[in-house]
Enzyme design. Sequence first.
Site, mmCIF file in Angstrom:
data_model
loop_
_atom_site.group_PDB
_atom_site.id
_atom_site.type_symbol
_atom_site.label_atom_id
_atom_site.label_comp_id
_atom_site.label_asym_id
_atom_site.label_seq_id
_atom_site.Cartn_x
_atom_site.Cartn_y
_atom_site.Cartn_z
ATOM 1 N N MET A 1 15.245 -18.983 24.090
ATOM 2 C CA MET A 1 16.254 -20.006 23.731
ATOM 3 C C MET A 1 16.607 -19.869 22.260
ATOM 4 O O MET A 1 15.733 -19.655 21.420
ATOM 5 C CB MET A 1 15.699 -21.406 23.974
ATOM 6 C CG MET A 1 15.211 -21.646 25.389
ATOM 7 S SD MET A 1 14.779 -23.380 25.617
ATOM 8 C CE MET A 1 13.987 -23.309 27.229
ATOM 9 N N HIS B 1 14.374 -14.829 30.833
ATOM 10 C CA HIS B 1 15.515 -15.720 31.090
ATOM 11 C C HIS B 1 16.165 -16.033 29.749
ATOM 12 O O HIS B 1 15.604 -16.793 28.954
ATOM 13 C CB HIS B 1 14.976 -16.990 31.783
ATOM 14 C CG HIS B 1 16.000 -18.042 32.042
ATOM 15 N ND1 HIS B 1 15.654 -19.329 32.420
ATOM 16 C CD2 HIS B 1 17.355 -18.023 31.980
ATOM 17 C CE1 HIS B 1 16.754 -20.043 32.573
ATOM 18 N NE2 HIS B 1 17.794 -19.280 32.311
ATOM 19 N N ASP C 1 11.094 -17.699 28.758
ATOM 20 C CA ASP C 1 12.322 -18.417 28.416
ATOM 21 C C ASP C 1 12.697 -18.184 26.964
ATOM 22 O O ASP C 1 12.014 -18.645 26.050
ATOM 23 C CB ASP C 1 12.131 -19.920 28.658
ATOM 24 C CG ASP C 1 12.066 -20.252 30.135
ATOM 25 O OD1 ASP C 1 13.045 -19.958 30.837
ATOM 26 O OD2 ASP C 1 11.035 -20.797 30.578
ATOM 27 N N SER D 1 6.337 -20.033 34.328
ATOM 28 C CA SER D 1 7.054 -20.051 33.052
ATOM 29 C C SER D 1 6.105 -20.356 31.903
ATOM 30 O O SER D 1 5.507 -21.434 31.835
ATOM 31 C CB SER D 1 8.158 -21.102 33.090
ATOM 32 O OG SER D 1 8.676 -21.270 31.789
ATOM 33 N N MET E 1 19.939 -22.828 38.291
ATOM 34 C CA MET E 1 19.182 -23.826 37.525
ATOM 35 C C MET E 1 19.158 -25.134 38.303
ATOM 36 O O MET E 1 20.205 -25.633 38.734
ATOM 37 C CB MET E 1 19.821 -24.072 36.155
ATOM 38 C CG MET E 1 19.775 -22.907 35.183
ATOM 39 S SD MET E 1 18.121 -22.292 34.797
ATOM 40 C CE MET E 1 17.278 -23.750 34.192
ATOM 41 N N HIS F 1 7.551 -15.555 33.737
ATOM 42 C CA HIS F 1 8.887 -16.007 33.332
ATOM 43 C C HIS F 1 8.870 -16.367 31.849
ATOM 44 O O HIS F 1 8.081 -17.200 31.410
ATOM 45 C CB HIS F 1 9.270 -17.217 34.182
ATOM 46 C CG HIS F 1 10.661 -17.722 33.991
ATOM 47 N ND1 HIS F 1 11.754 -17.170 34.630
ATOM 48 C CD2 HIS F 1 11.142 -18.744 33.248
ATOM 49 C CE1 HIS F 1 12.850 -17.836 34.288
ATOM 50 N NE2 HIS F 1 12.507 -18.795 33.449
ATOM 51 N N ASP G 1 14.937 -22.514 39.175
ATOM 52 C CA ASP G 1 14.209 -22.762 37.924
ATOM 53 C C ASP G 1 14.502 -24.183 37.468
ATOM 54 O O ASP G 1 15.657 -24.529 37.210
ATOM 55 C CB ASP G 1 14.676 -21.742 36.879
ATOM 56 C CG ASP G 1 13.971 -21.877 35.533
ATOM 57 O OD1 ASP G 1 13.000 -22.650 35.432
ATOM 58 O OD2 ASP G 1 14.403 -21.186 34.578
ATOM 59 N N MET H 1 18.462 -17.823 27.515
ATOM 60 C CA MET H 1 19.335 -18.994 27.313
ATOM 61 C C MET H 1 19.877 -18.904 25.897
ATOM 62 O O MET H 1 19.501 -19.677 25.007
ATOM 63 C CB MET H 1 18.533 -20.277 27.557
ATOM 64 C CG MET H 1 18.309 -20.555 29.047
ATOM 65 S SD MET H 1 16.908 -21.646 29.333
ATOM 66 C CE MET H 1 15.589 -20.457 29.221
HETATM 67 C C1 DX5 Z 1 14.015 -24.520 31.093
HETATM 68 C C2 DX5 Z 1 13.428 -23.224 31.547
HETATM 69 C C3 DX5 Z 1 12.442 -23.313 32.633
HETATM 70 C C4 DX5 Z 1 11.260 -24.223 32.360
HETATM 71 C C5 DX5 Z 1 10.947 -24.866 33.659
HETATM 72 O O1 DX5 Z 1 15.302 -24.371 30.642
HETATM 73 O O2 DX5 Z 1 14.442 -22.328 31.996
HETATM 74 O O3 DX5 Z 1 11.967 -22.003 32.992
HETATM 75 O O4 DX5 Z 1 10.123 -23.572 31.891
HETATM 76 O O5 DX5 Z 1 9.921 -25.773 33.491
HETATM 77 P P1 DX5 Z 1 9.457 -26.771 34.647
HETATM 78 O O6 DX5 Z 1 8.952 -25.918 35.759
HETATM 79 O O7 DX5 Z 1 8.425 -27.604 33.986
HETATM 80 O O8 DX5 Z 1 10.680 -27.554 35.052
HETATM 81 ZN ZN ZN Z 2 13.671 -20.405 32.755
#
Ligand code: DX5
Ligand code: ZN
Length: 221
Positions: A35, A64, A33, A8, A135, A31, A173, A66
């Site tokens: 947001m 991903h 993210d 990620s 998650m 990956h 994740d 969010m």
């Molecule tokens: C958080 C993200 C994850 C995040 C995970 O909401 O969806 O992908 O990067 O990070 P770690 O591996 O540090 O928990």
């Molecule tokens: Zn993620």
Amino acid sequence: MSVQISPSILSADFARLAEEAKAVEGADWLHVDVMDNHFVPNLTLGLPVVESLRKATDTPLDCHLMIENPDRWAPAYVEAGASSVTFHAEAATAPVRIAREIRAKGARASMALRPATPIEPYEDLLPELDMLLIMTIEPGFGGQPFLDIMLPKIRRTRALIDKHGLDLWLQVDGGVSAETIERCAEAGADNFVAGTAVYGADVPAAAVRALREQAAAVHRH
Ligand code: DX5
Ligand code: ZN
């Protein structure tokens, strides 16, 4: 079941994204993210950054989302260069339509569940998906501790996938690391997102290889 690792970039240096993407070449996915500060209390990046990342690496992008209203935005992430797009069940109005639109545009369709969202109501939708993301933290931030209470949901999801004979990847994740990846693999996950555990390591590519080997060893037994 073959193991896939999806580092990620949330845990990378955002001022050096191209280099950080290259630092994990050899991973199966990158990956990304997305947001929106509404679905989760954090803001990261959107379509223009995904377009640029696509040009910066040969590693396929695992986006991903969010965000609220994935019905409106998910197809655009395929156009921006994502090879897999994950939307959240809690944010989707019409998950079947979103999944079909993602597939029609040529990417893998994936749906994510927050920790409090059960898998069972979605059993009949599984054939519409290429991946299911469970998650193992509350989404929003990297570096949070892994939620062991999610292991039974991972097991139940794997049982549903097997019951229906589906070729559906099961991604985890949040808090996935050398300490927790074996538990996830044992419960039936085959696709592992890792942010801190990869980008917090001295050599991110070596961390990817080590995580892959740990999970693969569990699947061999
Ligand atoms: C958080 C993200 C994850 C995040 C995970 O909401 O969806 O992908 O990067 O990070 P770690 O591996 O540090 O928990
Ligand atoms: Zn993620």
